[in-house]
Design a protein around this motif. Sequence first.
Motif, PDB file in Angstrom:
ATOM      1  N   UNK A  18       9.626  16.882 -41.522  1.00  0.00           N
ATOM      2  CA  UNK A  18       8.272  16.309 -41.587  1.00  0.00           C
ATOM      3  C   UNK A  18       7.891  16.055 -43.037  1.00  0.00           C
ATOM      4  N   UNK A  19       7.399  14.856 -43.305  1.00  0.00           N
ATOM      5  CA  UNK A  19       6.975  14.511 -44.649  1.00  0.00           C
ATOM      6  C   UNK A  19       5.480  14.637 -44.858  1.00  0.00           C
ATOM      7  N   UNK A  20       4.700  14.498 -43.779  1.00  0.00           N
ATOM      8  CA  UNK A  20       3.251  14.539 -43.896  1.00  0.00           C
ATOM      9  C   UNK A  20       2.664  14.873 -42.529  1.00  0.00           C
ATOM     10  N   UNK A  21       1.547  15.566 -42.513  1.00  0.00           N
ATOM     11  CA  UNK A  21       0.835  15.900 -41.273  1.00  0.00           C
ATOM     12  C   UNK A  21      -0.612  15.461 -41.450  1.00  0.00           C
ATOM     13  N   UNK A  22      -1.120  14.728 -40.481  1.00  0.00           N
ATOM     14  CA  UNK A  22      -2.497  14.233 -40.527  1.00  0.00           C
ATOM     15  C   UNK A  22      -3.159  14.455 -39.184  1.00  0.00           C
ATOM     16  N   UNK A  23      -4.471  14.590 -39.213  1.00  0.00           N
ATOM     17  CA  UNK A  23      -5.250  14.671 -37.987  1.00  0.00           C
ATOM     18  C   UNK A  23      -5.734  13.286 -37.630  1.00  0.00           C
ATOM     19  N   UNK A  24      -5.577  12.914 -36.374  1.00  0.00           N
ATOM     20  CA  UNK A  24      -6.023  11.616 -35.872  1.00  0.00           C
ATOM     21  C   UNK A  24      -7.520  11.655 -35.659  1.00  0.00           C
ATOM     22  N   UNK A  25      -8.200  10.653 -36.208  1.00  0.00           N
ATOM     23  CA  UNK A  25      -9.641  10.537 -36.018  1.00  0.00           C
ATOM     24  C   UNK A  25      -9.898   9.357 -35.091  1.00  0.00           C
ATOM     25  N   UNK A  26     -10.515   9.568 -33.951  1.00  0.00           N
ATOM     26  CA  UNK A  26     -10.747   8.464 -33.018  1.00  0.00           C
ATOM     27  C   UNK A  26     -11.579   7.336 -33.629  1.00  0.00           C
ATOM     28  N   UNK A  27     -12.440   7.695 -34.578  1.00  0.00           N
ATOM     29  CA  UNK A  27     -13.283   6.656 -35.197  1.00  0.00           C
ATOM     30  C   UNK A  27     -12.513   5.834 -36.218  1.00  0.00           C
ATOM     31  N   UNK A  28     -11.284   6.236 -36.521  1.00  0.00           N
ATOM     32  CA  UNK A  28     -10.461   5.487 -37.475  1.00  0.00           C
ATOM     33  C   UNK A  28     -10.581   6.052 -38.870  1.00  0.00           C
ATOM     34  N   UNK A  29     -10.311   5.241 -39.835  1.00  0.00           N
ATOM     35  CA  UNK A  29     -10.344   5.690 -41.214  1.00  0.00           C
ATOM     36  C   UNK A  29      -8.951   5.633 -41.821  1.00  0.00           C
ATOM     37  N   UNK A  30      -8.896   5.856 -43.095  1.00  0.00           N
ATOM     38  CA  UNK A  30      -7.612   5.767 -43.767  1.00  0.00           C
ATOM     39  C   UNK A  30      -6.962   7.140 -43.860  1.00  0.00           C
ATOM     40  N   UNK A  31      -5.646   7.120 -44.006  1.00  0.00           N
ATOM     41  CA  UNK A  31      -4.895   8.353 -44.171  1.00  0.00           C
ATOM     42  C   UNK A  31      -4.842   8.659 -45.651  1.00  0.00           C
ATOM     43  N   UNK A  32      -5.148   9.894 -46.008  1.00  0.00           N
ATOM     44  CA  UNK A  32      -5.177  10.260 -47.420  1.00  0.00           C
ATOM     45  C   UNK A  32      -3.835  10.766 -47.919  1.00  0.00           C
ATOM     46  N   UNK A  33      -2.849  10.847 -47.045  1.00  0.00           N
ATOM     47  CA  UNK A  33      -1.545  11.356 -47.438  1.00  0.00           C
ATOM     48  C   UNK A  33      -0.759  10.343 -48.259  1.00  0.00           C
ATOM     49  N   UNK A  34       0.362  10.802 -48.749  1.00  0.00           N
ATOM     50  CA  UNK A  34       1.234   9.923 -49.516  1.00  0.00           C
ATOM     51  C   UNK A  34       1.811   8.839 -48.613  1.00  0.00           C
ATOM     52  N   UNK A  35       2.020   7.641 -49.158  1.00  0.00           N
ATOM     53  CA  UNK A  35       2.678   6.615 -48.350  1.00  0.00           C
ATOM     54  C   UNK A  35       4.130   7.027 -48.110  1.00  0.00           C
ATOM     55  N   UNK A  36       4.597   6.841 -46.891  1.00  0.00           N
ATOM     56  CA  UNK A  36       5.950   7.222 -46.525  1.00  0.00           C
ATOM     57  C   UNK A  36       6.793   5.990 -46.218  1.00  0.00           C
ATOM     58  N   UNK A  37       8.062   6.070 -46.578  1.00  0.00           N
ATOM     59  CA  UNK A  37       8.983   4.994 -46.232  1.00  0.00           C
ATOM     60  C   UNK A  37       9.279   5.051 -44.738  1.00  0.00           C
ATOM     61  N   UNK A  38       9.442   3.901 -44.111  1.00  0.00           N
ATOM     62  CA  UNK A  38       9.907   3.927 -42.721  1.00  0.00           C
ATOM     63  C   UNK A  38      11.292   4.582 -42.662  1.00  0.00           C
TER      64      UNK A  38
END
Length: 145
Positions: free
Chosen positions: A90-110
């Motif tokens: 795992x490179x990053x873990x984020x919580x999904x927000x139903x209202x949307x918004x941007x992810x504050x984590x580092x950009x990850x390569x596909x």
Amino acid sequence: MKRYRPAILGIAIVMAFAALWHGPLGNAAQRFTAETETIARLNLEYYEMDGQVAVAMERAPLTRRLWLTGRADDFQRSELVRILDGIPAVGDVQWWRPEGGTVRGDPLLPLIVEVELAALAGFGFGMIVAFLVALRRRAIRWSKI
């Protein structure tokens, strides 16, 4: 240009095989996703959060990011991020927000790009070893004269 044709052909073949292994032939991406999500679910089960929180890998495009959804207080959210971020795949873990918004984590390569880069690094290492072996053979041949 004829001099570089074998190297360019080798690079193209390596990239094609890596893409095929990642996708339709080897199903490496599907196996990676299933294994990583299973490990994350086992962690949630261990901490008795499996009924409250769901986990899924980011799939469009597939990256090493885990998305968590569900009910948890602030302490649980921060601790689950810390715990699940410790999984080696795992490179990053984020919580999904139903209202949307941007992810504050580092950009990850596909993941396909990571696979292609690893395959090209292996090809480059092989080319360097082949060059050094050929250089050594040439030096041995010249030392006999």
